[in-house]
Motif scaffolding. Structure first.
Motif, PDB file in Angstrom:
ATOM      1  N   SER A 150      -4.764   2.641  12.813  1.00  0.00           N
ATOM      2  CA  SER A 150      -4.281   4.022  12.399  1.00  0.00           C
ATOM      3  C   SER A 150      -5.279   4.806  11.604  1.00  0.00           C
ATOM      4  O   SER A 150      -5.452   5.860  11.447  1.00  0.00           O
ATOM      5  CB  SER A 150      -2.862   4.072  12.176  1.00  0.00           C
ATOM      6  OG  SER A 150      -2.509   3.652  11.063  1.00  0.00           O
ATOM      7  N   PHE A 151      -5.316   3.941  10.326  1.00  0.00           N
ATOM      8  CA  PHE A 151      -6.222   4.266   9.216  1.00  0.00           C
ATOM      9  C   PHE A 151      -7.560   4.730   9.528  1.00  0.00           C
ATOM     10  O   PHE A 151      -8.306   5.874   9.332  1.00  0.00           O
ATOM     11  CB  PHE A 151      -6.163   3.419   8.066  1.00  0.00           C
ATOM     12  CG  PHE A 151      -6.871   3.749   6.716  1.00  0.00           C
ATOM     13  CD1 PHE A 151      -6.350   4.706   5.770  1.00  0.00           C
ATOM     14  CD2 PHE A 151      -8.071   3.327   6.675  1.00  0.00           C
ATOM     15  CE1 PHE A 151      -6.960   5.158   4.784  1.00  0.00           C
ATOM     16  CE2 PHE A 151      -8.839   3.820   5.478  1.00  0.00           C
ATOM     17  CZ  PHE A 151      -8.130   4.838   4.528  1.00  0.00           C
ATOM     18  N   GLU A 152      -8.192   3.919  10.122  1.00  0.00           N
ATOM     19  CA  GLU A 152      -9.693   3.907  10.822  1.00  0.00           C
ATOM     20  C   GLU A 152      -9.730   5.086  11.587  1.00  0.00           C
ATOM     21  O   GLU A 152     -10.918   5.897  11.591  1.00  0.00           O
ATOM     22  CB  GLU A 152     -10.176   2.752  11.340  1.00  0.00           C
ATOM     23  CG  GLU A 152     -10.563   1.728   9.953  1.00  0.00           C
ATOM     24  CD  GLU A 152     -11.388   0.599  10.364  1.00  0.00           C
ATOM     25  OE1 GLU A 152     -12.118   0.581  11.539  1.00  0.00           O
ATOM     26  OE2 GLU A 152     -11.292  -0.415   9.854  1.00  0.00           O
TER      27      GLU A 152
ATOM     28  N   THR B  38       0.752  -1.079  -0.080  1.00  0.00           N
ATOM     29  CA  THR B  38      -0.014   0.070   0.251  1.00  0.00           C
ATOM     30  C   THR B  38       0.686   1.244   0.063  1.00  0.00           C
ATOM     31  O   THR B  38       0.448   2.219  -0.640  1.00  0.00           O
ATOM     32  CB  THR B  38      -0.950   0.102   1.254  1.00  0.00           C
ATOM     33  OG1 THR B  38      -1.667  -1.233   1.155  1.00  0.00           O
ATOM     34  CG2 THR B  38      -1.951   1.055   0.996  1.00  0.00           C
ATOM     35  N   ALA B  39       2.085   1.144   0.890  1.00  0.00           N
ATOM     36  CA  ALA B  39       2.962   2.200   0.601  1.00  0.00           C
ATOM     37  C   ALA B  39       3.440   2.500  -0.935  1.00  0.00           C
ATOM     38  O   ALA B  39       3.436   3.728  -1.525  1.00  0.00           O
ATOM     39  CB  ALA B  39       3.952   2.131   1.596  1.00  0.00           C
ATOM     40  N   LYS B  40       3.763   1.545  -1.395  1.00  0.00           N
ATOM     41  CA  LYS B  40       4.225   1.533  -2.876  1.00  0.00           C
ATOM     42  C   LYS B  40       3.118   1.970  -3.771  1.00  0.00           C
ATOM     43  O   LYS B  40       3.262   2.884  -4.774  1.00  0.00           O
ATOM     44  CB  LYS B  40       4.529   0.066  -3.302  1.00  0.00           C
ATOM     45  CG  LYS B  40       5.111   0.236  -4.841  1.00  0.00           C
ATOM     46  CD  LYS B  40       5.655  -1.280  -5.206  1.00  0.00           C
ATOM     47  CE  LYS B  40       6.163  -1.337  -6.638  1.00  0.00           C
ATOM     48  NZ  LYS B  40       6.583  -2.816  -6.961  1.00  0.00           N
ATOM     49  N   ILE B  41       1.699   1.715  -3.554  1.00  0.00           N
ATOM     50  CA  ILE B  41       0.874   2.290  -4.234  1.00  0.00           C
ATOM     51  C   ILE B  41       0.311   3.944  -3.872  1.00  0.00           C
ATOM     52  O   ILE B  41       0.350   4.607  -4.868  1.00  0.00           O
ATOM     53  CB  ILE B  41      -0.599   1.509  -4.097  1.00  0.00           C
ATOM     54  CG1 ILE B  41      -0.390  -0.011  -4.401  1.00  0.00           C
ATOM     55  CG2 ILE B  41      -1.850   2.232  -4.615  1.00  0.00           C
ATOM     56  CD1 ILE B  41      -1.508  -1.071  -3.986  1.00  0.00           C
TER      57      ILE B  41
ATOM     58  N   ASN C  47       1.361   9.102   6.117  1.00  0.00           N
ATOM     59  CA  ASN C  47       1.176   7.951   6.513  1.00  0.00           C
ATOM     60  C   ASN C  47       0.710   7.749   7.858  1.00  0.00           C
ATOM     61  O   ASN C  47       1.141   8.406   8.751  1.00  0.00           O
ATOM     62  CB  ASN C  47       2.642   7.132   6.545  1.00  0.00           C
ATOM     63  CG  ASN C  47       2.640   5.745   6.923  1.00  0.00           C
ATOM     64  OD1 ASN C  47       1.558   5.143   7.662  1.00  0.00           O
ATOM     65  ND2 ASN C  47       3.524   4.910   6.889  1.00  0.00           N
ATOM     66  N   THR C  48      -0.663   7.330   8.118  1.00  0.00           N
ATOM     67  CA  THR C  48      -1.331   7.424   9.041  1.00  0.00           C
ATOM     68  C   THR C  48      -0.695   6.801  10.475  1.00  0.00           C
ATOM     69  O   THR C  48      -0.943   7.036  11.495  1.00  0.00           O
ATOM     70  CB  THR C  48      -2.872   7.006   8.993  1.00  0.00           C
ATOM     71  OG1 THR C  48      -2.800   5.584   8.678  1.00  0.00           O
ATOM     72  CG2 THR C  48      -3.679   7.861   7.954  1.00  0.00           C
ATOM     73  N   ASP C  49       0.067   5.894  10.053  1.00  0.00           N
ATOM     74  CA  ASP C  49       0.843   5.220  11.062  1.00  0.00           C
ATOM     75  C   ASP C  49       1.627   5.885  11.731  1.00  0.00           C
ATOM     76  O   ASP C  49       2.687   5.599  13.047  1.00  0.00           O
ATOM     77  CB  ASP C  49       1.576   3.986  10.573  1.00  0.00           C
ATOM     78  CG  ASP C  49       0.580   2.794  10.189  1.00  0.00           C
ATOM     79  OD1 ASP C  49      -0.490   2.490  10.979  1.00  0.00           O
ATOM     80  OD2 ASP C  49       0.958   2.203   9.201  1.00  0.00           O
ATOM     81  N   GLU C  50       2.237   6.957  11.104  1.00  0.00           N
ATOM     82  CA  GLU C  50       3.403   7.932  11.669  1.00  0.00           C
ATOM     83  C   GLU C  50       2.644   9.438  12.263  1.00  0.00           C
ATOM     84  O   GLU C  50       3.399  10.403  12.548  1.00  0.00           O
ATOM     85  CB  GLU C  50       4.149   8.155  10.620  1.00  0.00           C
ATOM     86  CG  GLU C  50       5.024   6.965   9.932  1.00  0.00           C
ATOM     87  CD  GLU C  50       5.981   7.211   8.673  1.00  0.00           C
ATOM     88  OE1 GLU C  50       5.846   8.438   8.046  1.00  0.00           O
ATOM     89  OE2 GLU C  50       6.563   6.322   8.382  1.00  0.00           O
ATOM     90  N   LEU C  51       1.500   9.594  12.081  1.00  0.00           N
ATOM     91  CA  LEU C  51       0.990  10.629  12.727  1.00  0.00           C
ATOM     92  C   LEU C  51       0.832  10.748  14.194  1.00  0.00           C
ATOM     93  O   LEU C  51       0.634   9.748  14.946  1.00  0.00           O
ATOM     94  CB  LEU C  51      -0.388  10.885  12.360  1.00  0.00           C
ATOM     95  CG  LEU C  51      -0.976  10.958  10.820  1.00  0.00           C
ATOM     96  CD1 LEU C  51      -2.423  11.002  10.424  1.00  0.00           C
ATOM     97  CD2 LEU C  51      -0.378  12.261  10.357  1.00  0.00           C
ATOM     98  N   THR C  52       1.108  11.782  14.946  1.00  0.00           N
ATOM     99  CA  THR C  52       1.443  12.209  16.189  1.00  0.00           C
ATOM    100  C   THR C  52       0.264  12.973  16.725  1.00  0.00           C
ATOM    101  O   THR C  52      -0.117  13.211  18.002  1.00  0.00           O
ATOM    102  CB  THR C  52       2.580  12.770  16.788  1.00  0.00           C
ATOM    103  OG1 THR C  52       2.783  13.871  15.998  1.00  0.00           O
ATOM    104  CG2 THR C  52       3.690  11.657  16.322  1.00  0.00           C
ATOM    105  N   GLY C  53      -0.761  13.722  15.686  1.00  0.00           N
ATOM    106  CA  GLY C  53      -1.898  14.792  15.923  1.00  0.00           C
ATOM    107  C   GLY C  53      -2.767  14.791  15.037  1.00  0.00           C
ATOM    108  O   GLY C  53      -2.593  13.948  13.645  1.00  0.00           O
ATOM    109  N   GLN C  54      -3.505  15.565  15.047  1.00  0.00           N
ATOM    110  CA  GLN C  54      -4.506  15.902  14.006  1.00  0.00           C
ATOM    111  C   GLN C  54      -3.693  16.562  12.690  1.00  0.00           C
ATOM    112  O   GLN C  54      -2.723  17.282  12.939  1.00  0.00           O
ATOM    113  CB  GLN C  54      -5.527  17.027  14.314  1.00  0.00           C
ATOM    114  CG  GLN C  54      -6.624  16.426  15.463  1.00  0.00           C
ATOM    115  CD  GLN C  54      -7.787  15.518  14.798  1.00  0.00           C
ATOM    116  OE1 GLN C  54      -7.306  14.292  14.639  1.00  0.00           O
ATOM    117  NE2 GLN C  54      -8.479  16.011  14.122  1.00  0.00           N
ATOM    118  N   VAL C  55      -4.505  16.299  11.634  1.00  0.00           N
ATOM    119  CA  VAL C  55      -3.955  16.925  10.398  1.00  0.00           C
ATOM    120  C   VAL C  55      -5.066  18.001   9.688  1.00  0.00           C
ATOM    121  O   VAL C  55      -6.195  17.425   9.808  1.00  0.00           O
ATOM    122  CB  VAL C  55      -3.741  15.615   9.257  1.00  0.00           C
ATOM    123  CG1 VAL C  55      -3.425  16.264   8.043  1.00  0.00           C
ATOM    124  CG2 VAL C  55      -2.730  14.831   9.684  1.00  0.00           C
TER     125      VAL C  55
END
Length: 187
Positions: free
Chosen positions: A66-68, A14-17, A36-44
């Motif tokens: 993390s995505f959901e 999915t990262a490749k995509i 990448n939602t796995d790397e988020l530390t706060g709101q975007v």
């Protein structure tokens, strides 16, 4: 026009995509913001985003937490922009798995209360080097049951890159979107 591409990945396909989508989006003249939602530390902040492409893989019948969580916590902002959801799975690679792959996407949309303008199933990949023993057994004896694919043959991609590009560009230019299912993207 500015496009947010938000993704989660487990084995890397999915990262490749997501990187492929980022590349074709910027090559087409759009400004892309890849996260990448796995790397988020706060709101975007979605301020200034004209369109959003959300993509995540399915593992054990679910998209990553993390995505959901990202989708759920940004649902009001996401409702205000044009959005495309891409659900990446091995089930999407095979006609016999289409209904189940669609169910995974539908369940995620219900859990997050997201109503995207468009969605598509994207065939993923078999990456046996990233599986533990249990994962290898599940892939071979459940996910790939009845398919002519052997995980022992190494990494095998099923993503149809041309179809993916066509889907993304159709979404971005508005030619293929009005509350539609853009179907499956597999080779």
């Amino acid at each position: 026009m500015t496009v947010l591409i938000a993704f989660a990945t487990v084995e890397g396909q999915t990262a490749k995509i997501a990187n492929f989508i980022n590349d074709i989006t910027t090559a087409a003249g759009y400004t892309a913001n890849l996260i990448n939602t796995d790397e988020l530390t706060g709101q975007v902040s979605l301020d200034g985003m004209d369109q959003v492409i959300l993509l995540a893989p399915v593992h054990q019948r679910r998209h990553p937490k993390s995505f959901e969580a990202f989708v759920s916590s940004h649902k009001e902002a996401l409702a205000a922009v044009k959005s495309l959801v891409l659900s990446v799975s091995l089930k999407a690679a095979f006609a016999s798995g289409q209904e189940e792959a669609r169910d995974y996407l539908t369940e995620m949309l219900l859990r997050t209360n997201l109503k995207p303008d468009a969605s598509a199933l994207v065939a993923g990949a078999v990456r046996p080097e990233s599986y533990d023993y249990f994962d290898k057994e599940i892939i071979q004896h459940v996910v790939l049951l009845g398919q002519k694919v052997n995980p022992k043959d190494g990494t095998q991609e099923f993503t149809d890159w041309d179809a993916l590009q066509s889907t993304v560009m159709g979404f971005l230019d508005g030619s293929d979107v009005t509350n539609t299912d853009l179907s499956q993207i597999s080779r």
